[in-house]
Scaffold this active site. Structure first.
Site, PDB file in Angstrom:
ATOM      1  N   HIS A   1      39.205  42.228  45.230  1.00 35.55           N
ATOM      2  CA  HIS A   1      37.816  42.613  44.969  1.00 35.55           C
ATOM      3  C   HIS A   1      37.756  43.809  44.003  1.00 35.55           C
ATOM      4  O   HIS A   1      36.970  43.819  43.046  1.00 35.55           O
ATOM      5  CB  HIS A   1      37.121  43.008  46.280  1.00 35.55           C
ATOM      6  CG  HIS A   1      36.948  41.873  47.244  1.00 35.55           C
ATOM      7  ND1 HIS A   1      36.363  40.679  46.895  1.00 35.55           N
ATOM      8  CD2 HIS A   1      37.249  41.766  48.568  1.00 35.55           C
ATOM      9  CE1 HIS A   1      36.325  39.880  47.951  1.00 35.55           C
ATOM     10  NE2 HIS A   1      36.863  40.518  48.971  1.00 35.55           N
TER      11      HIS A   1
ATOM     12  N   HIS B   1      44.080  41.666  49.658  1.00 34.30           N
ATOM     13  CA  HIS B   1      42.759  41.024  49.636  1.00 34.30           C
ATOM     14  C   HIS B   1      41.713  41.960  49.026  1.00 34.30           C
ATOM     15  O   HIS B   1      40.977  41.575  48.109  1.00 34.30           O
ATOM     16  CB  HIS B   1      42.355  40.649  51.064  1.00 34.30           C
ATOM     17  CG  HIS B   1      40.977  40.077  51.173  1.00 34.30           C
ATOM     18  ND1 HIS B   1      40.726  38.731  51.215  1.00 34.30           N
ATOM     19  CD2 HIS B   1      39.756  40.671  51.251  1.00 34.30           C
ATOM     20  CE1 HIS B   1      39.425  38.518  51.300  1.00 34.30           C
ATOM     21  NE2 HIS B   1      38.819  39.686  51.336  1.00 34.30           N
ATOM     22  N   GLU B   2      41.670  43.183  49.518  1.00 38.36           N
ATOM     23  CA  GLU B   2      40.685  44.136  49.010  1.00 38.36           C
ATOM     24  C   GLU B   2      40.988  44.551  47.574  1.00 38.36           C
ATOM     25  O   GLU B   2      40.067  44.817  46.791  1.00 38.36           O
ATOM     26  CB  GLU B   2      40.627  45.376  49.922  1.00 38.36           C
ATOM     27  CG  GLU B   2      40.229  45.087  51.365  1.00 38.36           C
ATOM     28  CD  GLU B   2      38.892  44.368  51.481  1.00 38.36           C
ATOM     29  OE1 GLU B   2      38.038  44.505  50.576  1.00 38.36           O
ATOM     30  OE2 GLU B   2      38.695  43.643  52.473  1.00 38.36           O
TER      31      GLU B   2
END
Length: 448
Positions: A26, A22-23
């Site tokens: 980003h 998920h990170e």
């Protein structure tokens, strides 16, 4: 102790992979959009491990493994040199900022598709969707279903296993519409019928009871495999290898018949007759109280493995067919999660269905012990849940930031600092309440 090790280990592996991906979404999109990244952290709190790469990014593993973050250069969070202003997040166009924020959940959905693709290729083992005899007043009985009927298809979806049947019916029940079902009778005849799902409760706890759908089980001899020390069966002197013959004068025909009676009569005394070797013995057995007020005796049945051999099924696809199937299933689970959340708000689904880290750790440990494919499937559904949760329009979550950007797109200027501060307070309140509910449900399950 071993189960605890599996639970903790499975939880850390699963959450580590899902949060990291998920990170990374980003991080990767931010770098592609020309934004300078200062820190990539797995977890919160005290750093346990830190490394700074050649490009200046600080990579951190922190003590609390319940999330992570990517810190970018931003004028709102500190002084930015004039020569680096073009690298700051807040100076990027609205489209770039929205894309960077949305990348985390998008990567979670992409990871879920990858996991489901692997699961479908490796094959999902389960039980054939064969039905037990439905209760007389149930919907299944009213449409003419009987014991031994096998569900082949719901709508245009092929049903290979009982788990797939559960998922598809729950998804359809949330729509509340009649659904065509194709079955094969125990005699081999194929029939098509329509089940109206408008009258059923959509809460997973009650849905299958309302439908009258229960997995078919072959009759299991009432032979004791093991006895729990200190429980009623042990107190009555029952032992491994004892075969129940009767209770209160009623012949025991199967373990299912006997256990059904036990569950319905907590606190009562049963005069049981058992066969031990060549002897026939009589014992007075006091039925104990188990979960949800049901009766229990503390004995496990010996299940002959050959009884279940013909009921085993496997749902497997080739690598090409698995691609659209994985995309479709990820979309279905995403919509199912959203609809369940909305039904919780409406009160149609119990908030007891909200799980916290303790429950997630338990399931992680169980699936990890069962095998690689179940653990992959577990990580896939958690990845879907993370993607959906982060897209909710709640401040502090990715969806909250996207909501701000939507407002900015309409009004032509960023949301005011006062509005963002109020939103943060609401977001903190919501997240604290949600975590509190999740922990409460976890602890309540443990106590039960």
């Amino acid at each position: 102790m071993l189960n605890l090790v599996w639970s903790v280990g499975g939880f850390l592996v699963a959450i580590g992979i899902l949060v990291a991906f998920h990170e990374f979404g980003h991080y990767w999109v931010a770098r592609r959009c020309g934004v300078k990244v200062l820190r990539f952290s797995l977890g919160f709190g005290k750093p346990l491990w830190t490394r700074t790469s050649k490009d200046g990014v600080e990579w951190v593993v922190s003590a609390l493994p319940l999330g992570g973050y990517v810190k970018m250069l931003d004028e709102r969070e500190g002084e930015v040199p004039a020569n680096e202003r073009h690298l700051a997040f807040n100076t990027q166009s609205l489209g770039k900022r929205a894309l960077i924020v949305a990348a985390g959940p998008i990567f979670n959905f992409a990871l879920a598709i990858l996991f489901y693709w692997a699961v479908f290729i490796l094959g999902v083992e389960g039980i054939k969707p064969l039905l037990a005899e439905p209760p007389a007043a149930s919907i299944a009985a009213k449409v003419g279903l009987h014991q031994g009927d096998q569900v082949l298809r719901i709508g245009d979806v092929e049903i290979a296993t009982w788990n797939k049947l559960r998922t598809e019916l729950l998804s359809r029940a949330l729509e509340g519409k009649p659904v065509p079902v194709v079955i094969k009778t125990s005699g081999g005849e194929t029939r098509e019928l329509v089940i109206d799902l408008a009258a059923v409760r959509v809460d997973p706890e009650f849905l299958f009871n309302d439908l009258g759908f229960e997995v078919f089980q072959p009759e299991i001899p009432a032979l004791i495999e093991s006895v729990v020390k200190g429980d009623p069966a042990d107190d009555a002197g029952l032992k491994t290898g004892d075969l129940f013959l009767s209770f209160n004068g009623t012949p025991v025909t199967s373990w299912q018949q006997w256990s059904k009676w036990v569950r319905a009569h907590p606190g009562e005394v049963a005069k049981v007759q058992v066969k031990r070797g060549n002897e026939t013995l009589e014992r007075n057995l006091i039925i104990g109280h188990g979960d949800q007020g049901l009766g229990k005796i503390g004995a496990r049945v010996a299940v002959p493995p050959e009884l279940w051999q013909d009921l085993r099924a496997e749902d497997r696809l080739n690598p090409i067919a698995a691609v659209p199937a994985a995309i479709r299933y990820t979309g279905q689970m995403s919509m199912l999660t959203l609809k369940m959340l909305w039904r919780m708000v409406l009160g149609d689904v119990s908030i007891k269905n909200v799980s916290g880290p303790i429950q997630i750790a338990e399931v992680a440990g169980i699936t990890a012990q069962v095998g690689f494919v179940p653990f992959l499937a577990f990580m896939a559904i958690v990845s879907v849940s993370l993607g959906v949760l982060n897209l909710l329009p709640v401040p502090l979550l990715d969806g909250g930031h996207l909501l701000y950007y939507a407002v900015e797109a309409v009004k032509g200027s960023p949301v005011s600092e006062r509005m963002m501060e109020m939103g943060q307070r609401l977001g903190v309140t919501f997240l604290v309440a949600l975590m509190g509910l999740a922990f409460y449900n976890d602890i309540a399950r443990l106590l039960n």
